[in-house]
Design an enzyme around this catalytic site. Structure first.
Site, short mmCIF file in Angstrom:
data_model
loop_
_atom_site.label_atom_id
_atom_site.label_comp_id
_atom_site.label_asym_id
_atom_site.label_seq_id
_atom_site.Cartn_x
_atom_site.Cartn_y
_atom_site.Cartn_z
N ARG A 64 46.58 47.14 30.00
CA ARG A 64 45.10 46.56 30.08
C ARG A 64 45.45 45.87 31.40
O ARG A 64 45.80 44.74 31.60
CB ARG A 64 45.05 45.69 29.25
CG ARG A 64 43.66 44.89 29.36
CD ARG A 64 42.32 45.73 29.07
NE ARG A 64 42.00 46.08 27.61
CZ ARG A 64 41.70 47.09 27.34
NH1 ARG A 64 40.76 47.67 27.96
NH2 ARG A 64 41.43 47.58 25.79
N ARG A 91 47.89 58.37 31.71
CA ARG A 91 48.01 57.02 31.48
C ARG A 91 49.08 56.44 30.46
O ARG A 91 49.48 55.30 30.54
CB ARG A 91 46.86 55.97 31.32
CG ARG A 91 45.86 55.95 30.09
CD ARG A 91 45.06 55.06 29.98
NE ARG A 91 43.93 55.34 28.72
CZ ARG A 91 43.22 54.32 28.34
NH1 ARG A 91 42.90 53.40 29.06
NH2 ARG A 91 42.91 54.36 27.29
N HIS A 161 40.58 53.40 37.10
CA HIS A 161 40.01 52.47 36.47
C HIS A 161 40.44 51.07 36.77
O HIS A 161 40.94 50.34 36.05
CB HIS A 161 40.20 52.77 35.07
CG HIS A 161 39.61 52.09 33.86
ND1 HIS A 161 39.30 50.76 33.87
CD2 HIS A 161 38.80 52.78 33.05
CE1 HIS A 161 38.62 50.56 32.73
NE2 HIS A 161 38.41 51.56 32.18
N ASP A 210 28.59 47.88 31.62
CA ASP A 210 29.24 49.15 31.37
C ASP A 210 28.33 50.26 31.97
O ASP A 210 27.67 50.90 31.31
CB ASP A 210 29.48 49.48 30.10
CG ASP A 210 30.67 50.38 29.90
OD1 ASP A 210 31.00 50.97 31.01
OD2 ASP A 210 31.13 50.74 28.75
N GLU A 268 35.53 51.03 39.50
CA GLU A 268 36.32 52.19 39.33
C GLU A 268 35.78 53.50 40.37
O GLU A 268 34.24 53.58 40.19
CB GLU A 268 36.25 52.70 37.96
CG GLU A 268 36.51 51.64 37.00
CD GLU A 268 36.35 51.98 35.37
OE1 GLU A 268 36.39 53.13 35.11
OE2 GLU A 268 35.86 51.13 34.76
O1 TA6 Z 1 35.39 52.12 32.27
C1 TA6 Z 1 34.51 51.60 31.30
C2 TA6 Z 1 35.15 51.89 29.83
O2 TA6 Z 1 35.05 53.33 29.65
C3 TA6 Z 1 34.50 50.91 28.99
O3 TA6 Z 1 33.46 51.64 28.00
C4 TA6 Z 1 35.67 50.39 28.16
O4 TA6 Z 1 35.72 50.85 26.89
C5 TA6 Z 1 36.67 50.52 29.19
O5 TA6 Z 1 36.44 51.67 29.71
C6 TA6 Z 1 38.10 50.34 28.64
O6 TA6 Z 1 38.62 51.39 27.83
P1 TA6 Z 1 40.19 51.46 27.20
O7 TA6 Z 1 40.17 52.71 26.59
O8 TA6 Z 1 40.87 51.12 28.29
O9 TA6 Z 1 40.00 50.22 26.51
#
Ligand code: TA6
Length: 293
Positions: A64, A91, A161, A210, A268
């Site tokens: 994260r 990833r 991301h 989002d 992103e």
């Molecule tokens: O980029 C935004 C997103 O798609 C959100 O909907 C949110 O869930 C985030 O990514 C994080 O995703 P993750 O799978 O890394 O928890």
């Protein structure tokens, strides 16, 4: 892994990483797990990326923070139902690092990954991919490249991301999105074809955000605590995602501290709404660049 004089293998929060740096003092760190940039510190000592203090760093789950790579799907919008994990699988793969290079005020390193029996069991297409991290004074660029090494064409979606560090999300603004159309993933989760138009003036944050903006041709600027970060992306990445989970959703994320949402925003560079189709033997690339003012 091999690293040249300008790229050093280090342990960073328990992850095997490569560090590149400049004589001016800029430094970037990328993890072999996921080819994920985890840190970019400019010469003034400022850390530009958010890395959750509760991030899972043992390779058992996505990290994260930093710059996760989403491939071959974004979230679960393109290939859902076929067993491809959310945001794809690269990833969570261990990449190999090549020789780093430095010439004057430029340092770079490239990591690579090829399809394997493990990836083919998740997504049945052969590919080779690379991620190049290029560091210049106050500037960082990440470039992802992928080649179809199978006999058939396949589609994919993609995102870098990026989790950017901010002092306080309530005082953070994003410039450059005025007039762009977007899909609001909070209000219209089940209606992916609905669009709204962003008002002129900067975007600020008053709750869970989002969104997938489309038609991104000009720079976006992150504005917080009197500093600006200019973000550009390749024409091959026409979409930009803006994500902040706010308090309620953040509290459900085990790898985030309860107040972590206040100190990050994801901006992103992506290709989501119109997936890329790659013919047999064809290559594609996309990049995102950050310049600190
Ligand atoms: O980029 C935004 C997103 O798609 C959100 O909907 C949110 O869930 C985030 O990514 C994080 O995703 P993750 O799978 O890394 O928890």
């Amino acid at each position: 892994m091999t690293a040249g004089a300008s790229a050093t293998t280090i342990d960073f929060h328990g992850q095997r990483c490569v560090e590149i740096s400049l004589p001016q003092g800029d430094r970037a760190v990328i993890s072999l797990f996921g080819a994920q940039v985890l840190s970019w510190r400019t010469a003034d000592g400022t850390e530009r990326f958010f890395l959750s203090p509760k991030a899972v760093m043992d390779g058992s789950a996505p990290i994260r923070g930093g710059v996760p790579i989403c491939f071959p799907q974004f979230n679960q919008r393109a290939l859902s139902g076929r067993g491809v994990p959310r945001h794809g699988f690269v990833r969570e793969q261990v990449w190999s690092a090549g020789q780093g290079q430095r010439s004057g005020a430029l340092a770079e390193v490239t990591l690579s990954l090829a399809s394997s029996p493990e990836t083919l069991a998740i997504w049945p297409h052969s590919f080779s991919a690379n991620l190049t991290l290029r560091l210049e004074p106050n500037t960082l660029r990440t470039t992802f490249g992928v080649r179809n090494i199978s006999d058939l064409a396949w589609p994919f979606a993609f995102a870098l991301h990026s989790y950017l560090a901010v002092d306080d999300i309530a005082a953070t603004k994003v410039h450059g999105l005025g007039g762009r159309t977007f899909w609001d993933g909070v209000k219209n989760l089940r209606e992916p074809h609905l669009r709204a138009v962003q008002h002129e003036g900067p975007l600020d944050f008053n709750g869970e955000t989002d969104r997938v903006y489309e038609g991104i041709h000009a720079p976006i600027e992150l504005d917080h605590a009197g500093t600006r970060l200019r973000i550009t992306q390749s024409e091959s990445l026409p979409d930009a995602v803006v994500w902040n989970p706010a308090a309620k959703l953040c509290a459900t994320l085990e790898d985030m501290p309860s107040d972590g949402w206040k100190r990050m925003v994801c901006l992103e560079a992506a290709r989501i709404n119109v997936p890329q189709v790659l013919s047999a033997g064809q290559s594609w690339s996309g990049w995102q660049q950050f310049e600190a003012a």
